[in-house]
Every structure is written in structure tokens, then in C-alpha cells.
Write an enzyme that holds these catalytic residues in place. Structure first.
Site, PDB file in Angstrom:
ATOM      1  N   GLY A  54      33.219  30.770  37.613  1.00 16.52           N
ATOM      2  CA  GLY A  54      33.929  32.039  37.469  1.00 16.52           C
ATOM      3  C   GLY A  54      35.390  31.796  37.153  1.00 16.52           C
ATOM      4  O   GLY A  54      35.949  30.746  37.502  1.00 16.52           O
ATOM      5  N   GLN A  59      44.340  33.673  36.523  1.00 17.01           N
ATOM      6  CA  GLN A  59      44.321  32.212  36.644  1.00 17.01           C
ATOM      7  C   GLN A  59      44.804  31.526  35.369  1.00 17.01           C
ATOM      8  O   GLN A  59      45.150  30.349  35.394  1.00 17.01           O
ATOM      9  CB  GLN A  59      42.914  31.709  36.981  1.00 17.01           C
ATOM     10  CG  GLN A  59      42.446  32.087  38.384  1.00 17.01           C
ATOM     11  CD  GLN A  59      41.055  31.550  38.639  1.00 17.01           C
ATOM     12  OE1 GLN A  59      40.072  32.183  38.302  1.00 17.01           O
ATOM     13  NE2 GLN A  59      40.980  30.365  39.219  1.00 17.01           N
ATOM     14  N   CYS A 101      37.610  26.837  43.943  1.00 21.40           N
ATOM     15  CA  CYS A 101      38.353  27.647  42.978  1.00 21.40           C
ATOM     16  C   CYS A 101      39.049  26.712  42.008  1.00 21.40           C
ATOM     17  O   CYS A 101      39.616  25.694  42.422  1.00 21.40           O
ATOM     18  CB  CYS A 101      39.385  28.486  43.729  1.00 21.40           C
ATOM     19  SG  CYS A 101      40.383  29.533  42.656  1.00 21.40           S
ATOM     20  N   LEU A 102      39.022  27.048  40.712  1.00 20.81           N
ATOM     21  CA  LEU A 102      39.675  26.187  39.724  1.00 20.81           C
ATOM     22  C   LEU A 102      41.186  26.130  39.950  1.00 20.81           C
ATOM     23  O   LEU A 102      41.835  25.176  39.520  1.00 20.81           O
ATOM     24  CB  LEU A 102      39.370  26.684  38.308  1.00 20.81           C
ATOM     25  CG  LEU A 102      37.894  26.636  37.897  1.00 20.81           C
ATOM     26  CD1 LEU A 102      37.707  27.168  36.495  1.00 20.81           C
ATOM     27  CD2 LEU A 102      37.338  25.223  38.026  1.00 20.81           C
ATOM     28  N   HIS A 143      34.933  36.893  44.768  1.00 17.51           N
ATOM     29  CA  HIS A 143      36.012  35.897  44.665  1.00 17.51           C
ATOM     30  C   HIS A 143      36.877  36.178  43.425  1.00 17.51           C
ATOM     31  O   HIS A 143      38.114  36.165  43.504  1.00 17.51           O
ATOM     32  CB  HIS A 143      35.370  34.502  44.601  1.00 17.51           C
ATOM     33  CG  HIS A 143      36.299  33.370  44.352  1.00 17.51           C
ATOM     34  ND1 HIS A 143      36.422  32.305  45.212  1.00 17.51           N
ATOM     35  CD2 HIS A 143      37.144  33.102  43.316  1.00 17.51           C
ATOM     36  CE1 HIS A 143      37.309  31.448  44.724  1.00 17.51           C
ATOM     37  NE2 HIS A 143      37.757  31.903  43.580  1.00 17.51           N
ATOM     38  N   GLU A 144      36.219  36.444  42.288  1.00 18.43           N
ATOM     39  CA  GLU A 144      36.977  36.664  41.044  1.00 18.43           C
ATOM     40  C   GLU A 144      37.731  37.989  41.089  1.00 18.43           C
ATOM     41  O   GLU A 144      38.869  38.075  40.606  1.00 18.43           O
ATOM     42  CB  GLU A 144      36.050  36.600  39.824  1.00 18.43           C
ATOM     43  CG  GLU A 144      35.300  35.285  39.635  1.00 18.43           C
ATOM     44  CD  GLU A 144      36.167  34.048  39.736  1.00 18.43           C
ATOM     45  OE1 GLU A 144      37.366  34.121  39.404  1.00 18.43           O
ATOM     46  OE2 GLU A 144      35.664  33.002  40.179  1.00 18.43           O
ATOM     47  N   HIS A 147      40.946  37.659  42.824  1.00 18.36           N
ATOM     48  CA  HIS A 147      42.020  37.090  42.001  1.00 18.36           C
ATOM     49  C   HIS A 147      42.820  38.192  41.302  1.00 18.36           C
ATOM     50  O   HIS A 147      44.030  38.044  41.087  1.00 18.36           O
ATOM     51  CB  HIS A 147      41.452  36.174  40.917  1.00 18.36           C
ATOM     52  CG  HIS A 147      41.212  34.760  41.360  1.00 18.36           C
ATOM     53  ND1 HIS A 147      42.216  33.935  41.786  1.00 18.36           N
ATOM     54  CD2 HIS A 147      40.073  34.016  41.412  1.00 18.36           C
ATOM     55  CE1 HIS A 147      41.711  32.741  42.083  1.00 18.36           C
ATOM     56  NE2 HIS A 147      40.405  32.768  41.869  1.00 18.36           N
TER      57      HIS A 147
HETATM   58 NI    NI Z   1      39.019  31.214  42.084  1.00 14.96          NI
END
Ligand code: NI
Length: 180
Positions: A54, A59, A101-102, A143-144, A147
Site C-alpha cells: 500500500g 508518502q 510501512c514504506l 493504514h493508508e 496516512h
Molecule cells: Ni504506511
């Protein structure tokens, strides 16, 4: 994953504690159509390259309410782009799942969230859609969407666990920079 998605330019992913990750993303309007049409393939390309399941526009430094996900159920690639996603229902039942998470690379922690969610959104063709998700997809979507509101999964941890994780991240990032 289409050729378009793999050939789209990759975008640099911001790493925690970049303050950009804490900014609220604004709703997408029809005036953003051209920008979003370019952004979505680049987000998929960046997400698959990472690899991740995701990605949210903040991000990659774009504060628009756009997320991409692909949890590949049964190993079948299933890309979903969501514009202006809204959680319109959530189960009382919660589950604990491990998240990463990236923007918080190589750090993982258990997070408690509603087990099932119902989400309303516009797809990449600007068609209204609803999705009911459970399991990994439910956690990933929540989660996304977090963000988009400047929230990271580490915010759900106890201060002690969060500080430990963020210190480990800072140390790893410093070592990485030293190697470059
Ligand atoms: Ni994330």
C-alpha cells in the site's frame, strides 16, 4: 499490474520523521483529474518496486487524498486505486495484525484495528465504488487512509514501544547514510 504502471516514473518515498508525513491531505476535486491520472500509475510503480502492499500520496509528498493498495489475495495481483476514500463502517470486533510501512522501513509492530471496514471511494475512472474488506486488506486500507490524515502506525503503539521503534529506525537510517 499493467505496463503503464511499471513504466511510470518512480517517486521518492519520504521517511519518518519527515514532517510532510504529518500533514493532512486535501480532498481531490475534478480540477485535479490530470494530476491524479499521472500520480496513480507512479504510485503503483513505486509501491511494487519497494515492494509494498500500500502507498498513500503524502508518502510521496503529494497531499491529495489518493491511496493505492494491492494485497494480492491468493497471489493474484489486485491493484486498487482509491480517490477520496472514506470509512463508512467499521466492525466492533478488532484484530491484531503486524504492520510495516514504506515510510518506516524495516520496522514492524502489532497494531489493533477494526477487523472489517466498509469504504466508499472513487476509482481511477472517477466512478463511485464501495468495498467491504477484512483481513490484511482491511488493515492495509485503514493504514493508508491514516496516512491521508498524517497518522502513522507507530501512533497506535505505547510511548515506550514507539520510542524504541523510532530509535531503531533513526539508527538504521544513519547507518544507511554512512554507507552512501
Ligand atoms: Ni504506511
Amino acid at each position: 499490474m499493467s505496463d503503464l504502471q511499471t513504466q511510470a516514473p518512480l517517486l521518492p518515498v519520504l521517511i519518518c520523521p519527515d514532517p510532510q508525513l504529518r500533514k493532512m491531505a486535501r480532498a481531490v476535486t475534478p480540477a485535479d483529474k490530470a494530476v491524479v491520472a499521472k500520480l496513480i500509475p507512479s504510485m503503483f510503480a513505486t509501491m511494487y518496486k519497494a515492494p509494498g502492499i500500500g502507498l498513500a500520496a503524502p508518502q510521496v509528498g503529494r497531499h491529495l487524498r489518493v491511496i493505492t493498495v494491492d494485497v494480492a489475495p491468493n497471489d493474484v495481483p489486485t491493484p486498487i486505486a482509491l480517490i477520496n476514500p472514506e470509512i463508512i463502517g467499521a466492525s466492533e470486533e478488532t484484530v491484531v495484525q503486524q504492520e510495516g510501512c514504506l515510510s518506516v522501513p524495516e520496522q514492524y509492530a502489532d497494531v489493533t484495528r477494526p477487523a472489517r471496514v466498509k469504504i466508499r471511494y472513487l476509482d481511477e475512472h472517477w466512478v463511485k465504488q464501495e468495498i467491504e474488506a477484512d483481513g490484511l486488506l482491511a488493515a492495509c486500507l485503514q493504514h493508508e487512509i491514516d496516512h491521508l490524515n498524517g497518522v502513522l502506525f507507530v501512533d497506535y503503539l505505547t510511548p515506550l514501544k514507539r520510542n524504541m521503534l523510532l530509535r531503531k529506525l533513526a539508527k538504521a537510517q544513519k547507518e544507511l547514510k554512512g554507507k552512501r
